[in-house]
Design a protein around this motif. Structure first.
Motif, PDB file in Angstrom:
ATOM      1  N   VAL A 120      35.755  53.226  36.649  1.00  0.00           N
ATOM      2  CA  VAL A 120      34.598  52.752  37.424  1.00  0.00           C
ATOM      3  C   VAL A 120      34.256  51.321  37.045  1.00  0.00           C
ATOM      4  O   VAL A 120      33.993  50.480  37.917  1.00  0.00           O
ATOM      5  CB  VAL A 120      33.377  53.685  37.202  1.00  0.00           C
ATOM      6  N   ASN A 121      34.280  51.016  35.756  1.00  0.00           N
ATOM      7  CA  ASN A 121      33.957  49.659  35.303  1.00  0.00           C
ATOM      8  C   ASN A 121      34.975  48.635  35.809  1.00  0.00           C
ATOM      9  O   ASN A 121      34.604  47.534  36.208  1.00  0.00           O
ATOM     10  CB  ASN A 121      33.874  49.611  33.785  1.00  0.00           C
ATOM     11  N   ARG A 122      36.243  48.997  35.818  1.00  0.00           N
ATOM     12  CA  ARG A 122      37.266  48.060  36.315  1.00  0.00           C
ATOM     13  C   ARG A 122      37.159  47.848  37.821  1.00  0.00           C
ATOM     14  O   ARG A 122      37.323  46.733  38.308  1.00  0.00           O
ATOM     15  CB  ARG A 122      38.659  48.542  35.940  1.00  0.00           C
ATOM     16  N   VAL A 123      36.880  48.919  38.556  1.00  0.00           N
ATOM     17  CA  VAL A 123      36.700  48.787  40.005  1.00  0.00           C
ATOM     18  C   VAL A 123      35.485  47.914  40.298  1.00  0.00           C
ATOM     19  O   VAL A 123      35.525  47.043  41.171  1.00  0.00           O
ATOM     20  CB  VAL A 123      36.568  50.183  40.668  1.00  0.00           C
ATOM     21  N   GLN A 124      34.419  48.130  39.551  1.00  0.00           N
ATOM     22  CA  GLN A 124      33.218  47.323  39.732  1.00  0.00           C
ATOM     23  C   GLN A 124      33.498  45.854  39.403  1.00  0.00           C
ATOM     24  O   GLN A 124      33.065  44.958  40.122  1.00  0.00           O
ATOM     25  CB  GLN A 124      32.102  47.842  38.839  1.00  0.00           C
ATOM     26  N   GLN A 125      34.249  45.603  38.349  1.00  0.00           N
ATOM     27  CA  GLN A 125      34.578  44.228  37.960  1.00  0.00           C
ATOM     28  C   GLN A 125      35.409  43.532  39.044  1.00  0.00           C
ATOM     29  O   GLN A 125      35.142  42.392  39.393  1.00  0.00           O
ATOM     30  CB  GLN A 125      35.331  44.249  36.631  1.00  0.00           C
ATOM     31  N   ARG A 126      36.383  44.231  39.589  1.00  0.00           N
ATOM     32  CA  ARG A 126      37.196  43.646  40.659  1.00  0.00           C
ATOM     33  C   ARG A 126      36.364  43.385  41.909  1.00  0.00           C
ATOM     34  O   ARG A 126      36.561  42.395  42.599  1.00  0.00           O
ATOM     35  CB  ARG A 126      38.376  44.545  41.001  1.00  0.00           C
ATOM     36  N   PHE A 127      35.451  44.304  42.196  1.00  0.00           N
ATOM     37  CA  PHE A 127      34.582  44.132  43.359  1.00  0.00           C
ATOM     38  C   PHE A 127      33.769  42.862  43.231  1.00  0.00           C
ATOM     39  O   PHE A 127      33.667  42.076  44.174  1.00  0.00           O
ATOM     40  CB  PHE A 127      33.666  45.354  43.510  1.00  0.00           C
ATOM     41  N   TRP A 128      33.184  42.637  42.046  1.00  0.00           N
ATOM     42  CA  TRP A 128      32.366  41.431  41.855  1.00  0.00           C
ATOM     43  C   TRP A 128      33.211  40.161  41.829  1.00  0.00           C
ATOM     44  O   TRP A 128      32.762  39.116  42.267  1.00  0.00           O
ATOM     45  CB  TRP A 128      31.538  41.550  40.562  1.00  0.00           C
ATOM     46  N   GLN A 129      34.457  40.247  41.338  1.00  0.00           N
ATOM     47  CA  GLN A 129      35.324  39.086  41.352  1.00  0.00           C
ATOM     48  C   GLN A 129      35.723  38.707  42.766  1.00  0.00           C
ATOM     49  O   GLN A 129      35.838  37.532  43.095  1.00  0.00           O
ATOM     50  CB  GLN A 129      36.580  39.352  40.514  1.00  0.00           C
ATOM     51  N   GLN A 130      35.953  39.696  43.612  1.00  0.00           N
ATOM     52  CA  GLN A 130      36.321  39.409  44.998  1.00  0.00           C
ATOM     53  C   GLN A 130      35.153  38.880  45.811  1.00  0.00           C
ATOM     54  O   GLN A 130      35.350  38.131  46.760  1.00  0.00           O
ATOM     55  CB  GLN A 130      36.880  40.661  45.663  1.00  0.00           C
TER      56      GLN A 130
END
Length: 149
Positions: free
Chosen positions: A137-147
């Motif tokens: 969940v944390n990695r998906v959230q991090q990628r979402f914010w980076q995009q």
């Protein structure tokens, strides 16, 4: 469960989490946050069990909440995530079942002891899997914010 019992249980959970943090030398500025994260994980566990979700699902969701909240507070306070994870896990540890398992093995009641052994393994596995899912969940959230940037 009455409101008074719920408040006593919540205060006890917070206190136990902070006390364990003191025992393992967590820095003072992380103790309160670690206690709140532990309380959050325990409340999710407790409401899941009360709602009929079972101990395994409750521990899975509680560990997942602890993992996600620990990373968020670690970023906010600029501290290692493990400072929040370790004390916050204390309320979810299957100590009662482990004690019953050892006691029944010692008394020669192997059938009952194996039942408790299975419970301990399932709860420990669900806690580990909850942390794995929280990392996802944390990695998906991090990628979402980076995009989004």
């Amino acid at each position: 469960m009455t409101i008074t019992e719920f408040l006593i249980e919540s205060i006890g959970t917070y206190t136990a989490t902070v006390a364990f943090g003191i025992l393992v030398n967590i820095p003072r500025k992380a103790l309160n946050t670690g206690g709140l994260i532990g309380l959050l994980g325990y409340l999710i566990y407790r409401f899941t069990v009360l709602g009929g979700g079972g101990y395994v699902v409750g521990n899975l969701l509680g560990a997942m909440a602890i993992g996600v909240a620990s990373l968020q507070f670690a970023r906010m306070k600029r501290m290692p995530m493990i400072l929040f994870n370790i004390p916050a896990l204390v309320p979810l540890v299957p100590g009662g079942q482990a004690y019953q398992m050892i006691k029944n093995f010692a008394l020669g009641q192997n059938t009952v002891a194996f039942t408790y052994l299975i419970q301990v393994i399932m709860i420990a596995g669900s806690i580990a899997f909850g942390f794995l899912l929280s990392e996802l969940v944390n990695r998906v959230q991090q990628r979402f914010w980076q995009q989004r940037r």
